[in-house]
Design an enzyme around this catalytic site. Structure first.
Site, PDB file in Angstrom:
ATOM      1  N   LYS A   1       0.835  -1.208   0.000  1.00 51.42           N
ATOM      2  CA  LYS A   1       0.000   0.000   0.000  1.00 51.42           C
ATOM      3  C   LYS A   1       0.870   1.260   0.000  1.00 51.42           C
ATOM      4  CE  LYS A   1      -3.766  -2.438   2.292  1.00 51.42           C
ATOM      5  NZ  LYS A   1      -4.478  -2.752   3.541  1.00 51.42           N
TER       6      LYS A   1
ATOM      7  N   GLN B   1      -3.940  -1.191   9.651  1.00 50.32           N
ATOM      8  CA  GLN B   1      -3.990  -2.541   9.085  1.00 50.32           C
ATOM      9  C   GLN B   1      -4.653  -3.500  10.076  1.00 50.32           C
ATOM     10  OE1 GLN B   1      -3.070  -3.377   5.912  1.00 50.32           O
ATOM     11  NE2 GLN B   1      -3.931  -5.380   6.347  1.00 50.32           N
TER      12      GLN B   1
ATOM     13  N   ASP C   1     -10.394   3.467   4.545  1.00 48.43           N
ATOM     14  CA  ASP C   1     -10.838   2.070   4.433  1.00 48.43           C
ATOM     15  C   ASP C   1     -12.365   1.993   4.348  1.00 48.43           C
ATOM     16  OD1 ASP C   1      -9.082   0.037   4.097  1.00 48.43           O
ATOM     17  OD2 ASP C   1      -8.664  -0.281   6.225  1.00 48.43           O
TER      18      ASP C   1
END
Ligand code: NDP
Length: 281
Positions: free
Chosen positions: A50, A94, A117
């Site tokens: 990412k 994460q 997200d």
């Protein structure tokens, strides 16, 4: 008939080019903060990817790597600091978090305008209401790959295997939103006749995390099959779909790896850019 391969790498690189072109025209540099807790090798590899993606498209990455022993309140304080940092447009924690850390509380701590997200209850609420907001990356990536290959969702019967808040449920909402207009069925481990449901699908999405769950017998000939599953085996990553049998009868199929995974990463960049534009306009 052999299915058309829906190439997530190809579509993701087109998306990245689009993001890079827009970023290069901005008079500021969008920023993405990544927060990685613990030493899970898969999480490390995801976050590395990412950050690399972000740098490739001109998004600045702020990386925070913390030990699994970090107390909840210290992690929350880090999120507070990122929320207050004007150079940070997006915050990615994460998941899953290791040990006793409360993931839900951490996600809820993120400023919804930086929730790239798309998993904060505020953004999920906007999704339920059909209002503009940051959408979860994997469902967005699935819609994007279907669109790229001209696979029509309007009027299509879609069956999703899996009802998680990360994939199945938001995807069901996004596909049934006005504009996408699919008729959606969500199945799960308590579904009585999975086969009976899946064989009705024009578009079948497997997001169960169960290797080989979907075989050729589950798929209507000509259907589009989207394999979200990621299962680690001695031979590498495999999905939830038995690719070798399904590819013979489906109309289209995403491979694993190289299907939904790259799309999820690409949509994180799209969300970071949207968050930056919304915050800085
Ligand atoms: P969860 O474990 O949170 O959810 C799995 C869902 O699948 C549950 O709703 C479960 O039902 C259902 N399920 C499990 N086994 C069966 C079965 N045998 N028959 C029918 N339904 C079943 O997983 P996630 O949604 O987080 O992830 C799903 C998969 O997708 C994983 O392999 C994950 O690694 C992968 N993934 C891939 C991404 C990508 O970018 N490619 C991104 C995110 C996830 P129940 O609710 O009844 O337990």
């Amino acid at each position: 008939m052999t299915a058309q391969i829906l190439d997530g790498k190809l579509v993701a690189s087109a998306v990245k080019e689009e993001v890079a072109a827009v970023v290069s025209q901005l008079d500021y540099v969008p920023g993405l903060a990544t927060v990685l807790v613990g030493d899970d090798p898969a999480s490390h590899s995801y976050v590395r990817g990412k950050r690399r993606d972000a740098e490739q498209v001109g998004i600045r990455s702020f990386h925070h790597e913390l030990p699994a022993t970090i107390p909840q309140d210290e992690l929350e304080a880090l999120i507070d600091g990122l929320n207050a940092n004007d150079e940070v447009d997006g915050i990615l924690v994460q998941l899953p978090l290791p040990g006793e850390l409360d993931s839900e509380a951490i996600v809820e701590r993120i400023d919804p305008s930086k929730d790239v997200d798309g998993l904060h209850p505020f953004n999920l609420g906007l999704l339920v209401l059909g209002k503009k907001g940051l959408r979860p990356c994997t469902p967005s990536g699935i819609l994007r790959i279907l669109d790229h290959y001209g696979i029509e969702t309007a009027g299509a019967r879609v069956v999703i295997v899996g009802r998680s808040f990360l994939v199945g449920r938001p995807l069901a909402l996004m596909l049934s939103e006005r504009g996408a207009d699919a008729t959606v069925t969500v199945t799960h481990s308590r579904t009585e006749d999975l086969h009976g449901e899946t064989t009705d699908a024009d578009i079948l999405v497997a997001a169960a995390g169960a290797r080989g769950l979907i075989t050729a017998e589950h798929v209507k000939p000509g259907a589009a099959v989207i394999d979200v599953g990621i299962n680690r085996t001695d031979d590498g990553l495999v999905g939830d779909v038995d690719f070798d049998s399904v590819v013979e009868s489906a109309g289209a199929i995403t491979p694993v790896p190289g299907g939904v995974g790259p799309m999820t990463r690409a949509m994180l960049l799209v969300n970071t850019l949207s968050a930056a534009k919304a915050r800085r306009s």
